[in-house]
Design a protein around this motif. Structure first.
Motif, PDB file in Angstrom:
ATOM      1  N   LYS A   1       0.832  -1.211   0.000  1.00  0.00           N
ATOM      2  CA  LYS A   1       0.000   0.000   0.000  1.00  0.00           C
ATOM      3  C   LYS A   1       0.867   1.262   0.000  1.00  0.00           C
ATOM      4  O   LYS A   1       0.659   2.161  -0.801  1.00  0.00           O
ATOM      5  N   GLY A   2       1.794   1.358   0.933  1.00  0.00           N
ATOM      6  CA  GLY A   2       2.604   2.567   1.045  1.00  0.00           C
ATOM      7  C   GLY A   2       1.837   3.712   1.671  1.00  0.00           C
ATOM      8  O   GLY A   2       0.792   3.516   2.294  1.00  0.00           O
ATOM      9  N   GLY A   3       2.356   4.912   1.536  1.00  0.00           N
ATOM     10  CA  GLY A   3       1.719   6.100   2.069  1.00  0.00           C
ATOM     11  C   GLY A   3       2.178   6.439   3.472  1.00  0.00           C
ATOM     12  O   GLY A   3       2.946   5.691   4.092  1.00  0.00           O
ATOM     13  N   PRO A   4       1.716   7.564   4.004  1.00  0.00           N
ATOM     14  CA  PRO A   4       2.187   8.040   5.314  1.00  0.00           C
ATOM     15  C   PRO A   4       1.763   7.160   6.483  1.00  0.00           C
ATOM     16  O   PRO A   4       2.360   7.242   7.556  1.00  0.00           O
ATOM     17  N   THR A   5       0.752   6.296   6.302  1.00  0.00           N
ATOM     18  CA  THR A   5       0.309   5.439   7.408  1.00  0.00           C
ATOM     19  C   THR A   5       0.808   3.995   7.255  1.00  0.00           C
ATOM     20  O   THR A   5       0.415   3.128   8.029  1.00  0.00           O
ATOM     21  N   ALA A   6       1.645   3.742   6.272  1.00  0.00           N
ATOM     22  CA  ALA A   6       2.163   2.387   6.052  1.00  0.00           C
ATOM     23  C   ALA A   6       3.080   1.976   7.201  1.00  0.00           C
ATOM     24  O   ALA A   6       3.712   2.832   7.837  1.00  0.00           O
ATOM     25  N   PRO A   7       3.170   0.680   7.466  1.00  0.00           N
ATOM     26  CA  PRO A   7       4.106   0.218   8.494  1.00  0.00           C
ATOM     27  C   PRO A   7       5.526   0.685   8.168  1.00  0.00           C
ATOM     28  O   PRO A   7       5.986   0.553   7.042  1.00  0.00           O
ATOM     29  N   GLY A   8       6.180   1.263   9.137  1.00  0.00           N
ATOM     30  CA  GLY A   8       7.549   1.748   8.952  1.00  0.00           C
ATOM     31  C   GLY A   8       7.647   3.134   8.344  1.00  0.00           C
ATOM     32  O   GLY A   8       8.741   3.679   8.210  1.00  0.00           O
TER      33      GLY A   8
ATOM     34  N   GLU B   1       9.792  10.467   1.964  1.00  0.00           N
ATOM     35  CA  GLU B   1      10.648   9.456   1.330  1.00  0.00           C
ATOM     36  C   GLU B   1      10.435   8.056   1.921  1.00  0.00           C
ATOM     37  O   GLU B   1      10.849   7.063   1.330  1.00  0.00           O
ATOM     38  N   THR B   2       9.760   7.966   3.086  1.00  0.00           N
ATOM     39  CA  THR B   2       9.482   6.665   3.709  1.00  0.00           C
ATOM     40  C   THR B   2       8.108   6.115   3.317  1.00  0.00           C
ATOM     41  O   THR B   2       7.714   5.064   3.805  1.00  0.00           O
ATOM     42  N   TRP B   3       7.407   6.806   2.451  1.00  0.00           N
ATOM     43  CA  TRP B   3       6.038   6.443   2.103  1.00  0.00           C
ATOM     44  C   TRP B   3       5.941   5.476   0.918  1.00  0.00           C
ATOM     45  O   TRP B   3       4.850   5.182   0.448  1.00  0.00           O
ATOM     46  N   ARG B   4       7.042   5.006   0.402  1.00  0.00           N
ATOM     47  CA  ARG B   4       7.045   4.188  -0.816  1.00  0.00           C
ATOM     48  C   ARG B   4       6.140   2.968  -0.685  1.00  0.00           C
ATOM     49  O   ARG B   4       6.087   2.333   0.366  1.00  0.00           O
ATOM     50  N   GLY B   5       5.470   2.665  -1.770  1.00  0.00           N
ATOM     51  CA  GLY B   5       4.612   1.490  -1.839  1.00  0.00           C
ATOM     52  C   GLY B   5       4.000   1.390  -3.229  1.00  0.00           C
ATOM     53  O   GLY B   5       3.860   2.388  -3.932  1.00  0.00           O
ATOM     54  N   ASP B   6       3.626   0.172  -3.641  1.00  0.00           N
ATOM     55  CA  ASP B   6       3.089  -0.019  -4.988  1.00  0.00           C
ATOM     56  C   ASP B   6       1.861   0.841  -5.257  1.00  0.00           C
ATOM     57  O   ASP B   6       1.739   1.447  -6.315  1.00  0.00           O
ATOM     58  N   HIS B   7       0.948   0.914  -4.293  1.00  0.00           N
ATOM     59  CA  HIS B   7      -0.258   1.695  -4.522  1.00  0.00           C
ATOM     60  C   HIS B   7       0.040   3.190  -4.420  1.00  0.00           C
ATOM     61  O   HIS B   7      -0.368   3.967  -5.285  1.00  0.00           O
ATOM     62  N   PHE B   8       0.748   3.599  -3.378  1.00  0.00           N
ATOM     63  CA  PHE B   8       1.034   5.022  -3.216  1.00  0.00           C
ATOM     64  C   PHE B   8       1.791   5.570  -4.422  1.00  0.00           C
ATOM     65  O   PHE B   8       1.505   6.668  -4.899  1.00  0.00           O
ATOM     66  N   ASP B   9       2.754   4.804  -4.922  1.00  0.00           N
ATOM     67  CA  ASP B   9       3.562   5.251  -6.059  1.00  0.00           C
ATOM     68  C   ASP B   9       2.943   4.895  -7.411  1.00  0.00           C
ATOM     69  O   ASP B   9       3.482   5.274  -8.449  1.00  0.00           O
ATOM     70  N   MET B  10       1.838   4.149  -7.397  1.00  0.00           N
ATOM     71  CA  MET B  10       1.187   3.672  -8.621  1.00  0.00           C
ATOM     72  C   MET B  10       2.227   3.046  -9.567  1.00  0.00           C
ATOM     73  O   MET B  10       2.375   3.435 -10.720  1.00  0.00           O
ATOM     74  N   THR B  11       2.916   2.049  -9.031  1.00  0.00           N
ATOM     75  CA  THR B  11       3.933   1.352  -9.803  1.00  0.00           C
ATOM     76  C   THR B  11       3.288   0.587 -10.963  1.00  0.00           C
ATOM     77  O   THR B  11       2.067   0.416 -11.015  1.00  0.00           O
ATOM     78  N   ARG B  12       4.113   0.103 -11.857  1.00  0.00           N
ATOM     79  CA  ARG B  12       3.620  -0.693 -12.983  1.00  0.00           C
ATOM     80  C   ARG B  12       2.837  -1.905 -12.459  1.00  0.00           C
ATOM     81  O   ARG B  12       1.789  -2.243 -12.996  1.00  0.00           O
ATOM     82  N   ARG B  13       3.353  -2.522 -11.424  1.00  0.00           N
ATOM     83  CA  ARG B  13       2.666  -3.678 -10.821  1.00  0.00           C
ATOM     84  C   ARG B  13       1.249  -3.304 -10.395  1.00  0.00           C
ATOM     85  O   ARG B  13       0.293  -4.030 -10.647  1.00  0.00           O
ATOM     86  N   ARG B  14       1.099  -2.163  -9.731  1.00  0.00           N
ATOM     87  CA  ARG B  14      -0.214  -1.736  -9.254  1.00  0.00           C
ATOM     88  C   ARG B  14      -1.137  -1.382 -10.420  1.00  0.00           C
ATOM     89  O   ARG B  14      -2.327  -1.685 -10.406  1.00  0.00           O
ATOM     90  N   ARG B  15      -0.596  -0.705 -11.434  1.00  0.00           N
ATOM     91  CA  ARG B  15      -1.427  -0.344 -12.593  1.00  0.00           C
ATOM     92  C   ARG B  15      -1.928  -1.597 -13.314  1.00  0.00           C
ATOM     93  O   ARG B  15      -3.079  -1.655 -13.722  1.00  0.00           O
ATOM     94  N   ILE B  16      -1.072  -2.608 -13.439  1.00  0.00           N
ATOM     95  CA  ILE B  16      -1.488  -3.868 -14.053  1.00  0.00           C
ATOM     96  C   ILE B  16      -2.567  -4.516 -13.194  1.00  0.00           C
ATOM     97  O   ILE B  16      -3.590  -4.987 -13.705  1.00  0.00           O
ATOM     98  N   PHE B  17      -2.353  -4.556 -11.876  1.00  0.00           N
ATOM     99  CA  PHE B  17      -3.355  -5.133 -10.977  1.00  0.00           C
ATOM    100  C   PHE B  17      -4.703  -4.440 -11.168  1.00  0.00           C
ATOM    101  O   PHE B  17      -5.732  -5.097 -11.317  1.00  0.00           O
ATOM    102  N   GLU B  18      -4.719  -3.124 -11.136  1.00  0.00           N
ATOM    103  CA  GLU B  18      -5.994  -2.411 -11.242  1.00  0.00           C
ATOM    104  C   GLU B  18      -6.679  -2.693 -12.571  1.00  0.00           C
ATOM    105  O   GLU B  18      -7.895  -2.888 -12.619  1.00  0.00           O
ATOM    106  N   HIS B  19      -5.906  -2.740 -13.643  1.00  0.00           N
ATOM    107  CA  HIS B  19      -6.480  -3.023 -14.962  1.00  0.00           C
ATOM    108  C   HIS B  19      -7.103  -4.421 -14.980  1.00  0.00           C
ATOM    109  O   HIS B  19      -8.256  -4.595 -15.375  1.00  0.00           O
ATOM    110  N   VAL B  20      -6.354  -5.415 -14.541  1.00  0.00           N
ATOM    111  CA  VAL B  20      -6.822  -6.803 -14.560  1.00  0.00           C
ATOM    112  C   VAL B  20      -7.967  -7.009 -13.569  1.00  0.00           C
ATOM    113  O   VAL B  20      -8.975  -7.646 -13.888  1.00  0.00           O
ATOM    114  N   HIS B  21      -7.833  -6.460 -12.367  1.00  0.00           N
ATOM    115  CA  HIS B  21      -8.823  -6.685 -11.318  1.00  0.00           C
ATOM    116  C   HIS B  21     -10.177  -6.080 -11.671  1.00  0.00           C
ATOM    117  O   HIS B  21     -11.209  -6.740 -11.558  1.00  0.00           O
TER     118      HIS B  21
END
Length: 184
Positions: free
Chosen positions: A87-94, A101-121
């Protein structure tokens, strides 16, 4: 239960009474969506297993093949959900809310992996619902379901369509990203 779970995910990410955008990341929709979808996939799997025990594994009709496709698409949705990434974001674990800079995550950053997931899902889910409607209708016709049962099934689908149309007309659709992290 599957249409209800899809409608909740599409239109109730911000719930009535929620002070949006001051209140973000209301997980009520997520819990209901996931619970209803898991229930629907489990029930369809039990149905498939029952049918396989009666037919000996035969898929001799279009109804059988469509039903199998629906169950496989349902399990594909479950697996895709497990692989959707972090998930990522300011409330993510850690994460430190004061250090973006600590907010990284597939959903927060809308990575390629997340975009593919959203399209397929999203597309896979709506396709599964459409095929489920065809499976129910073809099964009822094939096995001579009583009129009252067909009326009840039609009423359930009409209620789902009415709810979706109502929520769409009311402008209830809020993107997941915006519902979680706000419109900015």
């Amino acid at each position: 239960v599957l249409p209800a779970g899809a409608i909740i995910a599409r239109y109730l990410k911000v719930t009535p009474g929620q002070r949006f955008p001051e209140e973000l990341d209301n997980r009520c929709w997520w819990d209901w969506h996931r619970g209803l979808q898991y229930t629907g996939v489990a029930l369809s799997t039990v149905g498939l297993l029952a049918i396989l025990s009666v037919t000996g594994g035969s898929f001799a009709t279009w109804h059988g093949w469509i039903g199998l496709a629906v169950v496989l698409l349902g399990w594909g949705q479950v697996v895709a959900g497990w692989l959707r990434g972090s998930k990522g974001g300011p409330t993510a674990p850690g994460a430190d809310p004061a250090r973006p800079e600590t907010w990284r995550g597939d959903h927060f950053d809308m990575t390629r992996r997340r975009r593919i997931f959203e399209h397929v899902h999203k597309r896979g889910g709506w396709l599964a619902l459409l095929l489920a409607l065809l499976a129910v209708d073809s099964g009822a016709a094939l096995f001579g379901a009583p009129d009252w049962l067909m009326l009840l099934a039609a009423l359930a689908w009409l209620c789902a369509l009415f709810a979706a149309a109502h929520f769409a007309a009311a402008g209830r659709r809020v993107d997941t990203y915006v519902a979680i992290w706000g419109p900015e």
